[in-house]
Design a protein around this motif. Sequence first.
Motif: not given
Lengths: 111, 115
Positions: B5-9, B21-27
Motif C-alpha cells: 500500500a502506498q497511501p498517498e497518490d 514517500v510512504k509504503c506499508t506491506y503485508s506478506v
Amino acid sequence: DAGVTQSPTHLIKTRGQQVTLRCSPKSGHDTVSWYQQALGQGPQFIFQYYEEEERQRGNFPDRFSGHQFPNYSSELNVNALLLGDSALYLCASSPRTGDRYFGAGTRLSVL
Amino acid sequence: AQSVAQPEDQVNVAEGNPLTVKCTYSVSGNPYLFWYVQYPNRGLQFLLKYITGDNLVKGSYGFEAEFNKSQTSFHLKKPSALVSDSALYFCAVRDKKDSNYQLIWGAGTKLIIKP
C-alpha cells in the motif's frame, strides 16, 4: 554494456489486430519477465520466461503469449487486441535468483 | 494475501525540504523490500532494497529507506529534495520464500518537488 532494450518504443494498433513486442535482456541475464502498466497504476505481472519456457504466469488471458529464444531475448504477443490492452509494456531481465532490471517499455495504443 | 500500500497518490514538497514517500506491506513471511522510480515515458529504475541487517538502507541519488518490522513499513526518504526528484515512485515487496522471485507492487506515488 547495454541494459534491457525493448522495441518498438511506441506502437499504434486497432482493435482485433495482433502485436509483437520484443525485449533483449541485460548481458548475463537469463530470465525475462513481462509486465503491463496501465496509466496511473503499478506494473501487473504477465509472465516470466526462463530456459525458453514460461515459468510463471499472472492473471492474464491466453491472448497474451510469449516466447524466449536461445539468446535469452523474448517476445510478447497479444492477439485480438482490445481497447483495454492500451498500456506501457515493460520487460525486466534478471539472473535466475537476482534483482530485476527494467527496460524503458513499449507504449501500446489500441484504437 | 500479499499486498503493498502506498497511501498517498501524490506528495508535494518544496525544493530543499526533506521528503518522505510512504509504503506499508503485508506478506506471510519475511520480506524483501524495494523502491523503484519512474520518470515520464521511461521504464522503472531501481533505487534501493532491503534484504536483511541494518534497518536503514541507502540507495541511489541520495535516497534512503527505513524498514520497520513492527509497523510493516518501508518509507522512502531524502534529507533535501531536488526538482529533478519529481517522478513516480513505486514500492514493491517479495516474500523471501517465493522461489519465483515475483514482486508485488504498490500503485505508485507521484512526487512533485516545487522550486
